[in-house]
Design an enzyme around this catalytic site. Structure first.
Site, PDB file in Angstrom:
ATOM      1  N   ASP A  13       0.874  -1.219   0.256  1.00  0.00           N
ATOM      2  CA  ASP A  13      -0.011   0.477   0.085  1.00  0.00           C
ATOM      3  C   ASP A  13       1.079   1.767   0.195  1.00  0.00           C
ATOM      4  OD1 ASP A  13      -2.426   1.738   1.095  1.00  0.00           O
ATOM      5  OD2 ASP A  13      -2.926  -0.147   1.269  1.00  0.00           O
ATOM      6  N   SER A  63      -6.811   4.288  -1.639  1.00  0.00           N
ATOM      7  CA  SER A  63      -6.891   2.349  -1.067  1.00  0.00           C
ATOM      8  C   SER A  63      -8.098   2.655  -1.392  1.00  0.00           C
ATOM      9  CB  SER A  63      -6.283   2.608  -0.055  1.00  0.00           C
ATOM     10  OG  SER A  63      -5.036   2.890   0.406  1.00  0.00           O
ATOM     11  N   ASP A 154      -4.634  14.135   3.681  1.00  0.00           N
ATOM     12  CA  ASP A 154      -4.681  13.568   2.920  1.00  0.00           C
ATOM     13  C   ASP A 154      -3.807  15.010   1.557  1.00  0.00           C
ATOM     14  OD1 ASP A 154      -4.792  11.094   2.156  1.00  0.00           O
ATOM     15  OD2 ASP A 154      -6.779  11.966   2.819  1.00  0.00           O
ATOM     16  N   LYS A 337      -6.339  -1.308   6.728  1.00  0.00           N
ATOM     17  CA  LYS A 337      -5.950  -1.936   5.313  1.00  0.00           C
ATOM     18  C   LYS A 337      -7.240  -3.590   5.575  1.00  0.00           C
ATOM     19  CE  LYS A 337      -3.724   1.333   4.083  1.00  0.00           C
ATOM     20  NZ  LYS A 337      -4.902   2.949   3.274  1.00  0.00           N
ATOM     21  N   ASP A 445      -1.696  -0.414  -4.671  1.00  0.00           N
ATOM     22  CA  ASP A 445      -2.901   0.445  -4.831  1.00  0.00           C
ATOM     23  C   ASP A 445      -3.036   1.816  -5.134  1.00  0.00           C
ATOM     24  OD1 ASP A 445      -1.958   1.734  -2.218  1.00  0.00           O
ATOM     25  OD2 ASP A 445      -4.404   0.847  -1.308  1.00  0.00           O
TER      26      ASP A 445
END
Length: 514
Positions: A13, A63, A154, A337, A445
């Site tokens: 990831d 993701s 983010d 995850k 991803d």
């Protein structure tokens, strides 16, 4: 080649492919296993952003959509694109869930809008907040209160002030609309069962309990800056006159991605009229009996809410197709995850499919994953090896979370350690596959850890990227097709197993044209 007993898909990831640079943690890390795989004939690169994963061109991947795309074996138009189209066509304001929610409001009740303040497009975007304000006004909602969640993972860690100004300007155009509370996503958007954090956010929004109070939202951000606190960890605070949610009020939650909004939505949703207050994680007695809760997308079966843009039907995902053909599957990841290799990989299916076994490894309970860059990858690796050696499964999907979860901290040294931990785990996985004669596929991803600094070379950049991701393999003696994308992963696995590809899968095997 002969059909392998087991095909193992390892998802590193957040492991993107970028040029050597001061902020490239992957380049700076000691990664002999991944380096060796990259140097082998047949190593390739995949597109994991933009239209290839069902979002607008140039939009970073994430993701959720990365795993959805891999599991679907086709490009699936993602929620952000569907919502954008509804905004452009004017259909957002006529969405049945939004209309029904506002119709339930009575005189004196309030519409509360819970929104992540982000320009990254991973969990939410500003234009959806602006559209929600416009729609609620068109639907004649008299009073709107915004509960703002600052990002800093983010989006840039110090961008909240600039983004707040945009929303404050938008609010000012409506008669009775203002920001009622502010808190960092650390509190409001936990997805790792840290329910004490969720309770803190719920107490702020639902009951008006907070230790801090400011006249304006900008003051809350300025106070955090003075304390050297980034946007992710902004302390919960009331803004202006307290405006907690009360009986009969309605709530819209604007995250278009489900995983991080689910816990808070559960807490708010169980306070709706007609729903039990028996909530097992913390006491919601005395919370508001909402007239309705609307989530922008489906957050899962445990959330009692109207859904504005529900999950699209994606028939014959990889998991479904394998199950229909009697193929035994194994999925494993850390808590952070786990939903991605199960719920999202299966396009929103909550329950395991027939023949599907799942293993959840709890992630470490730390405030910041920079404190523990290895996370619990050793436990994942041990259980993964045991699953392969058992010979019980024909397809195994695992996620190594470190490069992404630690990457979001923006702390370069810790991210380097995280990448080294992933490389070690891939090495252990490769050794097991070599010993058992099974096939290993390695991909990611989306990108993240390969670009930890902004263009100035000093500012932390903890967000995802649009970079290509690896496609490495071991145990396959077939030529590799280059120029692929994440949608090609599922057809590749089917090709290796000698299974036909369902008509709905438009991806193409990376080992040929089957």
């Amino acid at each position: 080649m002969n059909k392998p007993d087991t095909v193992v898909l390892a998802i590193a990831d957040g492991w993107g492919l970028g040029p050597p640079a001061p902020g490239n943690a992957i380049y700076q890390a000691r990664t002999p296993v991944m380096d060796a795989l990259a140097a082998r004939a047949g190593a390739s690169k995949l597109t994991a952003s933009g239209e290839a994963v069902g979002v607008p061109a140039g939009q970073i991947g994430n993701s959720e959509i990365g795993h959805v795309t891999m599991g679907a074996g086709r490009r699936v138009k993602q929620s952000i694109s569907r919502i954008d189209e509804a905004i452009d066509t004017g259909q957002f304001a006529t969405n049945p869930a939004l209309v029904a929610s506002t119709s339930a409001l009575t005189k004196g009740t309030v519409l509360h809008i819970v929104c992540l303040l982000s320009d990254a497009g991973v969990h939410a975007v500003l234009r959806h907040i602006e559209a929600a304000l416009s729609a609620s006004h068109q639907l004649s909602v008299p009073v709107m209160r915004l509960h703002v969640i600052t990002d800093g993972r983010d989006s840039a860690p110090d961008s909240a002030g600039t983004l707040l100004a945009i929303i404050e300007t938008a609010c000012a155009t409506y008669p009775d609309c203002r920001i009622a509370s502010v808190c960092g996503r650390f509190w409001a958007l936990d997805r790792d069962n840290n329910w004490a954090r969720t309770e803190t956010a719920w107490q702020l929004m639902a009951r008006g309990h907070a230790q801090r109070h400011y006249a304006t939202a900008q003051q809350a951000i300025e106070a955090a800056r003075r304390e050297a606190v980034t946007d992710e960890f902004v302390p919960p605070a009331w803004i202006g006159e307290a405006a907690p949610m009360t009986d009969g009020d309605a709530v819209w939650m604007l995250n278009f991605r489900a995983d991080r909004a689910r816990q808070l939505a559960m807490a708010l949703g169980y306070g709706q009229v007609g729903h039990s207050h028996d909530f097992c994680h913390f006491d919601i007695t005395g919370g508001p009996a909402l007239s309705s809760l609307v989530t922008l997308t489906r957050y899962g079966g445990q959330v009692p809410a109207r859904v504005a843009f529900d999950v699209q039907d994606v028939p014959n995902t990889l998991g479904q197709w394998l199950s229909a053909h009697g193929i035994r599957q194994y999925r494993i990841a850390e808590t952070e995850k786990y939903a991605h290799v199960t719920f999202f990989f299966n396009n929103g299916a909550e329950a395991p499919l027939s023949g599907e076994t799942r293993t959840l490894v709890p992630s470490p309970k730390v405030t910041n994953y920079a404190e523990c860059p290895q996370m619990h990858i050793e436990q994942v690796s041990q259980q993964l090896s045991a699953a392969i050696e058992s010979g019980e499964y024909e397809v195994i999907v695992c996620n190594f979370a470190n490069a992404d979860m630690v990457g979001h901290t923006g702390e370069l040294d810790a991210v380097i350690q995280a990448c080294e931990a992933v490389d070690k785990a891939i090495g252990e996985l490769l050794a097991v596959c070599q010993r058992t004669g099974n096939v290993l596929l390695v991909t990611a991803d989306h990108g993240n850890a390969e670009a930890m600094l902004a263009a100035d070379g000093t500012t932390p950049q903890p967000a995802h990227t649009t970079n290509l991701v690896p496609f490495y393999h071991w145990g396959v003696n077939l030529p590799v097709r280059h120029g692929g994308e994440l949608a090609d992963i599922a057809p590749t696995i089917l090709h290796l197993l000698g299974l036909p590809k369902p008509a709905e899968m438009t991806g193409i095997s990376l080992f040929g044209s089957k």
